[in-house]
Design a protein around this motif. Structure first.
Motif, PDB file in Angstrom:
ATOM      1  N   THR A   3     -20.243   9.217 -10.031  1.00 12.56           N
ATOM      2  CA  THR A   3     -21.566   9.447 -10.593  1.00 12.56           C
ATOM      3  C   THR A   3     -22.564   9.979  -9.569  1.00 12.56           C
ATOM      4  O   THR A   3     -23.718  10.167  -9.885  1.00 12.56           O
ATOM      5  CB  THR A   3     -22.118   8.137 -11.188  1.00 12.56           C
ATOM      6  OG1 THR A   3     -21.960   7.133 -10.206  1.00 12.56           O
ATOM      7  CG2 THR A   3     -21.352   7.742 -12.422  1.00 12.56           C
ATOM      8  N   THR A   4     -22.143  10.214  -8.353  1.00 15.62           N
ATOM      9  CA  THR A   4     -23.081  10.786  -7.387  1.00 15.62           C
ATOM     10  C   THR A   4     -22.616  12.188  -7.006  1.00 15.62           C
ATOM     11  O   THR A   4     -21.554  12.629  -7.419  1.00 15.62           O
ATOM     12  CB  THR A   4     -23.156   9.936  -6.105  1.00 15.62           C
ATOM     13  OG1 THR A   4     -21.857   9.945  -5.521  1.00 15.62           O
ATOM     14  CG2 THR A   4     -23.600   8.538  -6.378  1.00 15.62           C
ATOM     15  N   GLY A   5     -23.412  12.839  -6.173  1.00 18.96           N
ATOM     16  CA  GLY A   5     -23.139  14.224  -5.820  1.00 18.96           C
ATOM     17  C   GLY A   5     -21.873  14.440  -5.010  1.00 18.96           C
ATOM     18  O   GLY A   5     -21.256  15.485  -5.091  1.00 18.96           O
ATOM     19  N   SER A   6     -21.462  13.437  -4.222  1.00 18.02           N
ATOM     20  CA  SER A   6     -20.286  13.691  -3.383  1.00 18.02           C
ATOM     21  C   SER A   6     -19.077  12.898  -3.873  1.00 18.02           C
ATOM     22  O   SER A   6     -19.202  11.732  -4.255  1.00 18.02           O
ATOM     23  CB  SER A   6     -20.600  13.331  -1.936  1.00 18.02           C
ATOM     24  OG  SER A   6     -20.942  11.975  -1.852  1.00 18.02           O
ATOM     25  N   PRO A   7     -17.919  13.536  -3.863  1.00 18.91           N
ATOM     26  CA  PRO A   7     -16.707  12.860  -4.348  1.00 18.91           C
ATOM     27  C   PRO A   7     -16.333  11.673  -3.461  1.00 18.91           C
ATOM     28  O   PRO A   7     -16.654  11.645  -2.277  1.00 18.91           O
ATOM     29  CB  PRO A   7     -15.632  13.938  -4.250  1.00 18.91           C
ATOM     30  CG  PRO A   7     -16.343  15.214  -4.018  1.00 18.91           C
ATOM     31  CD  PRO A   7     -17.655  14.894  -3.404  1.00 18.91           C
ATOM     32  N   LYS A   8     -15.663  10.718  -4.074  1.00 17.87           N
ATOM     33  CA  LYS A   8     -15.274   9.504  -3.353  1.00 17.87           C
ATOM     34  C   LYS A   8     -13.843   9.634  -2.862  1.00 17.87           C
ATOM     35  O   LYS A   8     -12.971  10.085  -3.601  1.00 17.87           O
ATOM     36  CB  LYS A   8     -15.291   8.300  -4.300  1.00 17.87           C
ATOM     37  CG  LYS A   8     -16.616   7.982  -4.877  1.00 17.87           C
ATOM     38  CD  LYS A   8     -16.496   6.791  -5.828  1.00 17.87           C
ATOM     39  CE  LYS A   8     -15.813   7.175  -7.118  1.00 17.87           C
ATOM     40  NZ  LYS A   8     -16.544   6.912  -8.316  1.00 17.87           N
ATOM     41  N   GLY A   9     -13.595   9.159  -1.644  1.00 17.73           N
ATOM     42  CA  GLY A   9     -12.234   9.153  -1.116  1.00 17.73           C
ATOM     43  C   GLY A   9     -11.526   7.878  -1.568  1.00 17.73           C
ATOM     44  O   GLY A   9     -11.672   6.817  -0.976  1.00 17.73           O
ATOM     45  N   ILE A  10     -10.764   7.990  -2.659  1.00 17.64           N
ATOM     46  CA  ILE A  10     -10.028   6.820  -3.145  1.00 17.64           C
ATOM     47  C   ILE A  10      -8.792   6.686  -2.270  1.00 17.64           C
ATOM     48  O   ILE A  10      -8.043   7.651  -2.117  1.00 17.64           O
ATOM     49  CB  ILE A  10      -9.592   7.033  -4.610  1.00 17.64           C
ATOM     50  CG1 ILE A  10     -10.807   7.297  -5.508  1.00 17.64           C
ATOM     51  CG2 ILE A  10      -8.757   5.844  -5.119  1.00 17.64           C
ATOM     52  CD1 ILE A  10     -11.858   6.223  -5.505  1.00 17.64           C
ATOM     53  N   TYR A  11      -8.604   5.520  -1.654  1.00 26.42           N
ATOM     54  CA  TYR A  11      -7.381   5.408  -0.854  1.00 26.42           C
ATOM     55  C   TYR A  11      -6.502   4.272  -1.338  1.00 26.42           C
ATOM     56  O   TYR A  11      -6.973   3.248  -1.811  1.00 26.42           O
ATOM     57  CB  TYR A  11      -7.663   5.371   0.644  1.00 26.42           C
ATOM     58  CG  TYR A  11      -8.369   4.160   1.206  1.00 26.42           C
ATOM     59  CD1 TYR A  11      -9.711   3.936   0.967  1.00 26.42           C
ATOM     60  CD2 TYR A  11      -7.687   3.269   2.034  1.00 26.42           C
ATOM     61  CE1 TYR A  11     -10.355   2.843   1.515  1.00 26.42           C
ATOM     62  CE2 TYR A  11      -8.324   2.175   2.589  1.00 26.42           C
ATOM     63  CZ  TYR A  11      -9.648   1.969   2.329  1.00 26.42           C
ATOM     64  OH  TYR A  11     -10.277   0.888   2.869  1.00 26.42           O
ATOM     65  N   GLY A  52      -1.192  -1.727  -7.967  1.00 30.58           N
ATOM     66  CA  GLY A  52      -1.494  -0.312  -7.729  1.00 30.58           C
ATOM     67  C   GLY A  52      -2.961  -0.018  -7.513  1.00 30.58           C
ATOM     68  O   GLY A  52      -3.346   1.139  -7.339  1.00 30.58           O
ATOM     69  N   MET A  53      -3.803  -1.034  -7.513  1.00 30.08           N
ATOM     70  CA  MET A  53      -5.237  -0.794  -7.407  1.00 30.08           C
ATOM     71  C   MET A  53      -5.615  -0.157  -6.080  1.00 30.08           C
ATOM     72  O   MET A  53      -4.959  -0.360  -5.064  1.00 30.08           O
ATOM     73  CB  MET A  53      -6.007  -2.097  -7.588  1.00 30.08           C
ATOM     74  CG  MET A  53      -5.740  -3.115  -6.497  1.00 30.08           C
ATOM     75  SD  MET A  53      -6.335  -4.758  -6.946  1.00 30.08           S
ATOM     76  CE  MET A  53      -8.073  -4.428  -7.150  1.00 30.08           C
ATOM     77  N   LEU A  54      -6.699   0.616  -6.095  1.00 35.48           N
ATOM     78  CA  LEU A  54      -7.175   1.255  -4.873  1.00 35.48           C
ATOM     79  C   LEU A  54      -7.497   0.210  -3.812  1.00 35.48           C
ATOM     80  O   LEU A  54      -7.886  -0.912  -4.141  1.00 35.48           O
ATOM     81  CB  LEU A  54      -8.411   2.109  -5.160  1.00 35.48           C
ATOM     82  CG  LEU A  54      -9.720   1.423  -5.581  1.00 35.48           C
ATOM     83  CD1 LEU A  54     -10.882   2.379  -5.431  1.00 35.48           C
ATOM     84  CD2 LEU A  54      -9.663   0.897  -6.997  1.00 35.48           C
ATOM     85  N   LEU A  55      -7.351   0.600  -2.542  1.00 32.53           N
ATOM     86  CA  LEU A  55      -7.771  -0.302  -1.466  1.00 32.53           C
ATOM     87  C   LEU A  55      -9.281  -0.253  -1.321  1.00 32.53           C
ATOM     88  O   LEU A  55      -9.904  -1.225  -0.919  1.00 32.53           O
ATOM     89  CB  LEU A  55      -7.123   0.110  -0.142  1.00 32.53           C
ATOM     90  CG  LEU A  55      -5.624  -0.145   0.031  1.00 32.53           C
ATOM     91  CD1 LEU A  55      -5.161   0.354   1.393  1.00 32.53           C
ATOM     92  CD2 LEU A  55      -5.289  -1.630  -0.123  1.00 32.53           C
ATOM     93  N   GLY A  56      -9.850   0.901  -1.633  1.00 28.19           N
ATOM     94  CA  GLY A  56     -11.289   1.030  -1.507  1.00 28.19           C
ATOM     95  C   GLY A  56     -11.723   2.480  -1.532  1.00 28.19           C
ATOM     96  O   GLY A  56     -10.936   3.368  -1.872  1.00 28.19           O
ATOM     97  N   VAL A  57     -13.009   2.688  -1.179  1.00 29.73           N
ATOM     98  CA  VAL A  57     -13.545   4.041  -1.034  1.00 29.73           C
ATOM     99  C   VAL A  57     -13.602   4.301   0.464  1.00 29.73           C
ATOM    100  O   VAL A  57     -14.201   3.517   1.210  1.00 29.73           O
ATOM    101  CB  VAL A  57     -14.948   4.150  -1.668  1.00 29.73           C
ATOM    102  CG1 VAL A  57     -15.546   5.531  -1.405  1.00 29.73           C
ATOM    103  CG2 VAL A  57     -14.878   3.865  -3.166  1.00 29.73           C
TER     104      VAL A  57
END
Ligand code: 6R9
Length: 637
Positions: A256-264, A463-468
């Motif tokens: 929802t913000t201007g910059s994409p999130k690094g899903i790891y 399988g959940m993401l570790l974070g952003v």
């Protein structure tokens, strides 16, 4: 094995019920058992560590390697001579890699990466078209514990630069060019532009694909084929035994913000999840030929073109080009030629084929097909019926899989590998074992059956993401703050009387355009970077093929007037900042945007106007109602 008849009416069997019960009531024991389907160098000390909620960690203390589980495991068996990847180029050339071939190439490339000084934990960016070198580099990175970040080759230089900078990638791998509808996309040239805005990349490896001229920077850029000349086919690089929670990859996605999130994602939990969800949903075996049409630049390609099929020792098909190029039956001819048995694509693609008509389908023998899948956006019942009847001839179940970049693998989906429940066109049926999903009202109460609410996931899953990446706060705010102790995916959903889930679309500022995830804020920030633009608002307008398309409303600064030239400039600007897929279908120049008295743009009002809805909803908070009339007349309602 085989597929159960779809028409058969059944209730949930004891087996399915038992599996779901075990997974939810005793997750640690359940996953302790399931995770052993993979090969580990060391078994975990704890299945789930929830001491740092919501930073859940799975299989803590376990040691594993993704490349080992996709390659070495099979090379030790009869599968070493089985085809792992069938690749078809846009121009029709075919390359096949056995598990042994893939093992050899991955080891050679892993040794190159080492020679460039890449070590465990370093990031490498892969900006490649759909060619076999892409999975080879992913697996080579995983082999030495490096973290790959794949950037979709349709993204622009700015998008690539942003991802390189955020991940601080040390190495970039690209190609001279990629083919798209017979034209060459100059990837190296785009990458060179990106590198002008980055500081972390030390070297560039270039795959020769399209043969277009490129500029090679001495000492920085190297051709892959030249580098490989010096690397023997017997090269063996010992797979690095990484911690279960060592990141396997970062994949950027829109929010929802201007910059994409690094899903790891983790290595252990992610692989366990992809392994089981793939088996449960599609139940493929050694005779199957699997084709997932997603580009590897998106999560669907990561999990179900590369890691899922290879962990299972399947044959996975990769196709380089557009599904309807050079003719509308390209897709059907590939299925016929290679005897594809499992086919997985998006509703957008199905609607496109539907529009071309069934005659194109009937030109081909599709009798090899046994199971079909859908992903990326809600599938409308008409498209579902057509897929089921015309493509599957009424014999193949449709596995409609709901999931996200963040979830790593399928979450809500029919489970042909456990028990196929009666399918309802447009519903992904019920959650897979280990997924506790619910639908909540605005206030966090369970929504009554048949009413729309917000989808939530109430328990962690492997399988959940570790974070952003680099932003733990954003992880908590985005996913764990909307409702207490729940993961919030950002989708509207409804549960019916039978307990089936219906995913109704995004509840936030994210669009799914032709099943690609794009943030309206990203498009807005590209637009306002133009000197003529004071303000911009972007919304999704329903589209019969693409699901939805972006539509922009732009307020110009003093001294600027709307013109076709300006419109074109703005469209190009979006294309250059994000990529052609983000280009708005329309740009409306307005004097005023509808805003609340506190200054928030009322996107729901814009959306209602574009959709031609009679009621614009609650307008009591609008700052200036005169904005509405101008909008209505412009949009033509
Ligand atoms: C896998 C993928 C995630 C969003 C998700 C939802 C939409 C995906 C869907 C679906 C309805 C399905 N979505 N699959 N909606 N039915 N079967 O697409 O990941 O690109 O991260 O997008 O896509 O809105 O929240 P990603």
């Amino acid at each position: 094995m085989g597929v159960l008849p779809v028409e058969e009416k059944r209730v949930i069997t004891a087996q399915m019920e038992e599996l779901r019960k075990q997974a939810l009531e005793n997750p640690e024991q359940f996953w302790d058992e399931k995770a052993r389907a993979l090969e580990w160098f060391k078994i975990w000390e704890k299945v789930l560590d929830d001491s740092q909620k919501p930073f859940f960690r799975w299989f803590v203390g376990g040691l594993i390697n993704a490349s080992y589980n996709c390659l070495d495991k099979h090379v030790k068996t009869w599968r070493k001579n089985k085809v792992a990847i069938i690749w078809e180029g846009e121009g029709g050339e075919i390359r096949k890699y056995t598990y042994r071939d893939l093992f050899v190439e991955v080891n050679r490339v892993a040794s190159l990466l080492r020679n460039f000084g890449i070590r465990e934990g370093d990031r490498i960016a892969l900006y490649l078209p759909m060619i076999p070198e892409l999975p080879i580099f992913m697996l080579a990175a995983a082999r030495i514990g490096a973290i790959h970040t794949v950037v979709f080759s349709g993204f622009s230089s700015d998008s690539l630069a942003k991802r390189i900078n955020d991940s601080k990638a040390r190495l970039l791998v690209t190609a001279d060019g990629g083919f798209r509808r017979g034209k060459i996309v100059p990837l190296k040239e785009i990458a060179d532009k990106a590198l002008e805005q980055t500081f972390s990349v030390e070297n560039v490896i270039v795959v020769k694909r399209a043969g277009n001229p490129v500029n090679m920077v001495e000492g920085r850029d190297f051709w892959l084929h030249t580098l490989l000349e010096g690397v023997s086919k017997n090269t063996y690089i010992e797979p690095v035994k990484v911690d279960s929670n060592h990141p396997l990859f970062i994949l950027y996605t829109s929010g929802t913000t201007g910059s994409p999130k690094g899903i790891y994602h983790s290595t252990g939990g992610y692989l366990v999840w992809v392994y089981w969800t793939f088996k449960w949903a599609f139940n493929l075996n050694d005779e199957d030929i699997w084709w997932c049409t997603a580009d590897i630049g998106w999560i669907t390609g990561h999990s179900y073109v590369v890691y899922g099929p290879l962990m299972h020792g399947l044959t996975t098909l990769m196709y380089e080009g557009a599904l309807d190029y050079p003719a509308p039956d390209r897709v059907w001819s590939i299925i016929e030629k290679h005897g594809v048995t499992g086919f997985y694509t998006s509703p957008t693609a199905i609607r496109m084929f539907m529009r071309y008509g069934k005659n194109w389908v009937e030109l081909h023998d599709l009798s090899s097909l046994r199971i079909l899948g859908s992903v990326g956006e809600p599938i409308n019942p008409e498209a579902w019926e057509w897929y089921f009847n015309i493509v599957g001839k009424g014999k193949c179940p449709i596995i409609d899989t709901w999931w996200q970049t963040e979830t790593g693998g399928f979450m809500i989906s029919p489970a042909a590998g456990i028990q196929l429940l009666p399918l309802k066109p447009g519903s992904a049926t019920i959650p897979l074992p280990g997924v506790e999903a619910d639908v909540y009202t605005e206030d966090g109460e369970p929504a009554p059956p048949g009413t729309q609410g917000y989808l939530v996931i109430k328990k962690p899953w492997p399988g959940m993401l570790l974070g952003v990446w680099g932003d733990p706060k954003r992880y908590i705010e985005t996913y764990w703050s909307r409702f207490p102790n729940c993961y919030y995916p950002g989708d509207y959903a409804m549960r019916d009387e039978d307990g089936y889930f219906w995913i109704l679309g995004r509840a936030d500022e994210v669009l799914k355009v032709a099943a690609h995830r794009i943030g309206t804020m990203e498009i807005e920030s590209a637009l306002v970077s133009h000197p003529a633009v004071a303000e911009a608002a972007v919304i999704g307008k329903p589209d019969p093929i693409k699901g939805e398309v972006p539509v922009a409303f732009v307020v110009l600064r003093e001294g600027y007037v709307p013109s076709l030239k300006l419109e074109e400039e703005l469209l190009n600007l979006v294309s250059e900042t994000i990529g052609p897929i983000a280009k708005p279908a329309n740009i409306f120049f307005v004097h005023k945007l509808p805003k609340t008295r506190s200054g928030k743009i009322m996107r729901r009002v814009l959306k209602a106007i574009v959709k031609g809805e009679e009621s614009l909803g609650d307008l009591s908070t609008i700052e200036d109602a005169s904005a509405i009339e101008e909008l209505k007349s412009l949009v033509g309602v």
